[in-house]
Design an enzyme around this catalytic site. Structure first.
Site, short mmCIF file in Angstrom:
data_model
loop_
_atom_site.label_atom_id
_atom_site.label_comp_id
_atom_site.label_asym_id
_atom_site.label_seq_id
_atom_site.Cartn_x
_atom_site.Cartn_y
_atom_site.Cartn_z
N SER A 15 -21.36 -41.46 24.86
CA SER A 15 -21.04 -40.26 24.07
C SER A 15 -20.00 -39.43 24.81
CB SER A 15 -22.29 -39.41 23.85
OG SER A 15 -21.89 -38.14 23.39
N HIS A 40 -19.04 -43.26 21.07
CA HIS A 40 -19.85 -42.38 20.21
C HIS A 40 -19.24 -40.98 20.20
CE1 HIS A 40 -23.60 -41.23 18.18
NE2 HIS A 40 -23.61 -40.13 18.95
N ASP A 42 -19.62 -37.18 18.85
CA ASP A 42 -20.56 -36.19 18.35
C ASP A 42 -19.83 -35.00 17.76
OD1 ASP A 42 -23.23 -37.23 19.01
OD2 ASP A 42 -22.48 -37.19 21.07
N MET A 44 -20.13 -31.45 15.90
CA MET A 44 -21.11 -30.37 15.69
C MET A 44 -20.43 -29.15 15.11
SD MET A 44 -23.01 -30.60 19.34
CE MET A 44 -23.75 -32.14 19.94
N HIS A 73 -20.80 -39.45 14.75
CA HIS A 73 -22.12 -38.89 14.43
C HIS A 73 -21.88 -37.47 13.96
CE1 HIS A 73 -26.20 -37.39 16.32
NE2 HIS A 73 -26.18 -37.31 15.01
N MET A 75 -22.91 -34.07 12.83
CA MET A 75 -24.01 -33.10 12.80
C MET A 75 -23.45 -31.86 12.11
SD MET A 75 -25.30 -33.89 16.65
CE MET A 75 -23.77 -34.71 17.06
N MET A 144 -32.63 -40.12 16.23
CA MET A 144 -32.47 -39.12 17.30
C MET A 144 -33.71 -39.09 18.17
SD MET A 144 -29.44 -38.07 16.94
CE MET A 144 -29.54 -36.94 18.35
N ASP A 180 -30.35 -42.14 20.23
CA ASP A 180 -29.43 -41.13 20.76
C ASP A 180 -30.18 -39.93 21.29
OD1 ASP A 180 -27.27 -39.46 21.22
OD2 ASP A 180 -26.66 -39.30 19.12
C1 DX5 Z 1 -26.90 -34.84 20.85
C2 DX5 Z 1 -25.85 -35.91 20.68
C3 DX5 Z 1 -25.90 -36.97 21.68
C4 DX5 Z 1 -25.67 -36.50 23.09
C5 DX5 Z 1 -26.42 -37.42 23.99
O1 DX5 Z 1 -26.84 -33.96 19.78
O2 DX5 Z 1 -25.99 -36.52 19.40
O3 DX5 Z 1 -25.04 -38.04 21.36
O4 DX5 Z 1 -24.33 -36.48 23.46
O5 DX5 Z 1 -26.34 -36.94 25.27
P1 DX5 Z 1 -27.38 -37.38 26.39
O6 DX5 Z 1 -27.26 -38.86 26.52
O7 DX5 Z 1 -26.90 -36.64 27.58
O8 DX5 Z 1 -28.74 -36.96 25.93
ZN ZN Z 2 -24.83 -38.41 18.93
#
Ligand code: DX5
Ligand code: ZN
Length: 233
Positions: A15, A40, A42, A44, A73, A75, A144, A180
């Protein structure tokens, strides 16, 4: 092993959220060289989750730095108005949250209509049944193992049982089961045994800050999972 179907390939997806944002291109190249299978991403929005990360323009800027699969991903809520922008930015997989909107089928159909692989993600408190009615529309389930929004959180063990349920529910279908949140070598074996085949990891990959460290970190997660799958290391 009692599996009556061919296991999905083992995938490690670092990620980028845990990388050094001041040198994103370099970080993408480093994890590529270090053995990442997917990258990956993320996304947000400060609304669906209590944090803001980056959007399609930043993903587009990372795209020329690797040929590996871009695993987005989202969010964000709503997600539908932005799907095309993420497809155009170069995402190969686009995953939306089942909790992010009232019309999950529509979002997944829109992703496939854009020619991309469609994923559905569920939060730790969402039951496996939330994906039961979209199995024909998805290429992956992103389970998750923390509440989304931040990297570096502790793995929620109670999700292991749900991974097994989803494995049973998707048996025989070409659907990846991705996990994840808090994924590290100490849990990737148990997750693989429960049925996960794709492992997202942020902090556990980017600790150390060099390509050599990333390589060792990726190998440790992969080897623990491979061992649990009964595969040679
Ligand atoms: C959390 C993300 C993850 C995050 C994982 O909302 O979706 O992908 O980056 O990070 P670690 O591996 O540090 O928990
Ligand atoms: Zn993620």
């Amino acid at each position: 092993m009692s599996q009556s179907f061919t296991p999905r390939p083992l995938v490690i997806a670092p990620s980028i959220l845990a990388s050094d944002f001041s040198k994103l291109g370099e970080e993408v190249r480093a994890v590529d060289q270090a053995g990442a299978d997917w990258i990956h991403l993320d996304v947000m929005d400060g609304h669906f989750v209590p944090n803001i990360s980056y959007g399609p323009d930043v993903i587009k800027a990372m795209r020329p730095h690797t040929r590996k699969i871009f695993d987005a991903h989202l969010m964000i809520s709503p997600c539908d108005p932005y799907l095309e922008a993420f497809a155009k930015a170069g995402c190969d997989h686009i995953t939306v949250h089942a909790e992010a909107g009232p019309h999950l089928h529509r979002s997944l159909q829109a992703i496939r209509a854009l020619g991309k692989k469609a994923g559905v993600s569920i939060n730790p408190a969402t039951p496996a049944g939330a994906i039961e009615h979209v199995l024909d529309l998805i290429d992956l389930v992103l389970v998750m193992t923390v509440n989304p929004g931040f990297g570096g959180q502790a793995f929620i063990r109670s999700v292991l049982g749900k991974v097994s349920d989803i494995r049973a529910m998707t048996a025989g279908r070409p659907i990846d089961i991705e996990v994840d949140g808090g994924v590290a070598p100490d849990v990737s074996g148990e997750l693989a045994a429960a049925g996960a085949n794709a492992f997202v990891a942020g902090s556990a990959v980017f600790k150390g800050g060099t390509m050599e460290a990333y390589k060792a970190n990726i190998a440790a997660i992969r080897n623990a999972a491979a061992l649990a799958r009964g595969e040679a290391i």
